[in-house]
Enzyme design. Structure first.
Site, PDB file in Angstrom:
ATOM      1  N   ASP A  60      42.458  38.481  29.808  1.00  0.00           N
ATOM      2  CA  ASP A  60      42.391  37.749  31.079  1.00  0.00           C
ATOM      3  C   ASP A  60      42.187  36.249  30.878  1.00  0.00           C
ATOM      4  OD1 ASP A  60      42.347  40.326  31.963  1.00  0.00           O
ATOM      5  OD2 ASP A  60      40.595  40.084  33.258  1.00  0.00           O
ATOM      6  N   HIS A 109      39.288  38.423  26.655  1.00  0.00           N
ATOM      7  CA  HIS A 109      39.761  37.116  27.130  1.00  0.00           C
ATOM      8  C   HIS A 109      40.359  36.355  25.953  1.00  0.00           C
ATOM      9  CE1 HIS A 109      36.727  38.449  29.995  1.00  0.00           C
ATOM     10  NE2 HIS A 109      37.403  37.748  30.909  1.00  0.00           N
TER      11      HIS A 109
HETATM   12 ZN    ZN Z   1      38.907  36.283  34.850  1.00  0.00          ZN
END
Ligand code: ZN
Length: 462
Positions: A270, A412
């Site tokens: 993400d 991430h």
């Molecule tokens: Zn996010």
């Protein structure tokens, strides 16, 4: 005899001709491929009882510039430590400095540093600063050198910013007087300019044009809006770039039949893309023949289209993480649609197709939001908390411990620690009959169906 010799010569000439032609062809092909330069980074990690420091900055060849960055970082750390020392001992204060790189594909690099500092107030302090670097000459470029005439540039930047900010963020901006102060044609207001490949982004940190709660806002300028102001060597003809992007995208997809009988894991990344770390991740995934899903932010796709294009071409699924990472629960329907549609348009302009899958920021969604937006909402069943720990071993162990057939793992790609941990985990788990798959592959395997106003937390049982 003579005839045979002649034949031989013709053969030789033909051979030489073919070699020359194919090398010209190869040369032309090569020119089409844009290479991505990466920079090594210096990382500082310090965890004490009442403070955490996480700092990362690029290493460049130019000694003077290198020292300058080094001094600046050292100074920030020193000030932070001095402050933390004077504060109550029962809290954990934080200093977090990270950087991103923008490449205008013309030897000009923008280093964008973001400093987050928590010293016990109501919220973090954020500070942005930017440096420009000529990769070919290995020297720093000053902000002033971007433009032919600084005063004229500031005037235009001020006017364009007023117009564009009001267009996009009308309800969030300060009212007129405060807004005009924040957009006055002085250098202080326009120092944060990211010079990208396709366009130029101006960042307005919290409090400059809007309250803290709105976060940092940014606007995007096309090269043709500011080419006249830019120094010759930084100008770009955007038309050409745009047309290249419309070319049919060739994707490196796998034969999904080979995945049958394997335990499946979907790694999801993400908040990206990010210049250095996403490139490193893509290199690693390529050499391991693993596919993943990227939930990208629309405003970052606009700044780094080449990275997203590369990920798509290399067979990964590109999903949306909305345009600017707002909490959808706090938005009116109209604003929700804007966040979703802007991001989808941005992704489509790079890949040629609208994304089918979305991961809502903070995992926040409900039936109403799903029905409004007509996409597949993908949550997760394994949370690595990588953003919090930023520790390769922690994230690696977390993945290994929680790995299971059907796992959707939240990571991430902004953090090098997450990238390194994920690649290491792929190596280890591949030995245990796991395969790493994208959501498009899961659809081809008939395990999931996308695009049907649906949500899921696991690869199976949907
Ligand atoms: Zn996010």
């Amino acid at each position: 005899m003579k005839k045979r010799k002649f034949k031989k010569e013709i053969k030789l000439i033909l051979l030489v001709f073919v070699v020359i032609l194919s090398s010209i062809f190869c040369f032309l092909l090569k020119r089409e491929v844009k290479t991505i330069k990466t920079f090594k980074s210096e990382n500082i990690l310090e965890q004490k009882d009442n403070y955490n420091i996480k700092v990362s900055y690029p290493i460049v060849q130019n000694k003077k510039f290198s020292n300058k960055l080094n001094n600046l970082i050292t100074q920030k750390i020193k000030l932070f430590k001095a402050e933390a020392k004077n504060l109550k001992k029962n809290r954990t204060y934080e200093l977090n400095i990270s950087f991103d790189i923008y490449d205008n594909m013309n030897n000009l690099f923008t280093f964008h540093f973001t400093v987050y500092e928590f010293l016990g107030g109501a919220h973090y302090n954020r500070e942005d600063f930017i440096y420009y670097y000529d990769y070919k000459k290995n020297e720093e470029i000053r902000w002033e050198d971007l433009f032919i005439d600084e005063q004229q540039a500031l005037k235009l930047l001020s006017n364009l910013s007023k117009e564009k900010l009001k267009n996009i963020y009308l309800n969030e901006l300060f009212s007129d007087e405060a807004l005009n102060n924040g957009l006055d044609s002085i250098k202080d207001n326009f120092e944060l300019i990211l010079i990208g490949d396709e366009d130029v982004t101006i960042i307005f940190p919290p409090y400059q044009v809007a309250p803290w709660s709105s976060g940092a806002l940014n606007i995007i300028l096309n090269y043709n809006e500011i080419n006249n102001l830019l120094n010759n060597k930084f100008r770009k003809n955007v038309q050409i770039v745009k047309e290249q992007n419309k070319d049919a995208v060739n994707r490196n997809l796998r034969d999904v039949n080979k995945l049958k009988g394997k335990k499946l894991i979907a790694l999801t990344f993400d908040d990206g893309p990010s210049y250095n770390t996403t490139s490193k991740l893509l290199d690693g995934l390529k050499s391991r023949n693993a596919k993943v899903t990227f939930f990208v932010l629309g405003n970052r796709v606009k700044q780094l289209p080449n990275i997203v294009k590369r990920a798509y071409e290399e067979g990964h699924t590109i999903g949306s993480h909305t345009y600017s990472h707002k909490n959808l629960f706090n938005l009116e329907d109209e604003e929700i649609l804007k966040e979703i549609n802007y991001a989808n348009d941005q992704i489509e302009s790079v890949t040629g197709v609208k994304p089918k899958v979305i991961r809502p920021p903070y995992g926040n969604f409900n039936e109403h939001i799903i029905n409004l937006t007509n996409m597949t909402y993908i949550l997760w069943n394994i949370d690595t908390m990588d953003w919090k720990y930023k520790n390769e071993n922690y994230v690696y162990n977390k993945i290994l411990n929680d790995a299971k057939d059907g796992g959707i793992i939240l990571l991430h790609d902004l953090y090098e620690t997450s990238v390194d941990a994920a690649l290491k985990a792929i190596d280890k788990l591949s030995e245990e009959n796991y395969a790493f798959v994208s959501f498009e592959e899961l659809e081809h395997l008939d395990i999931i169906k996308l695009n049907r106003n649906h949500y899921f937390y696991s690869i199976y049982n949907n």
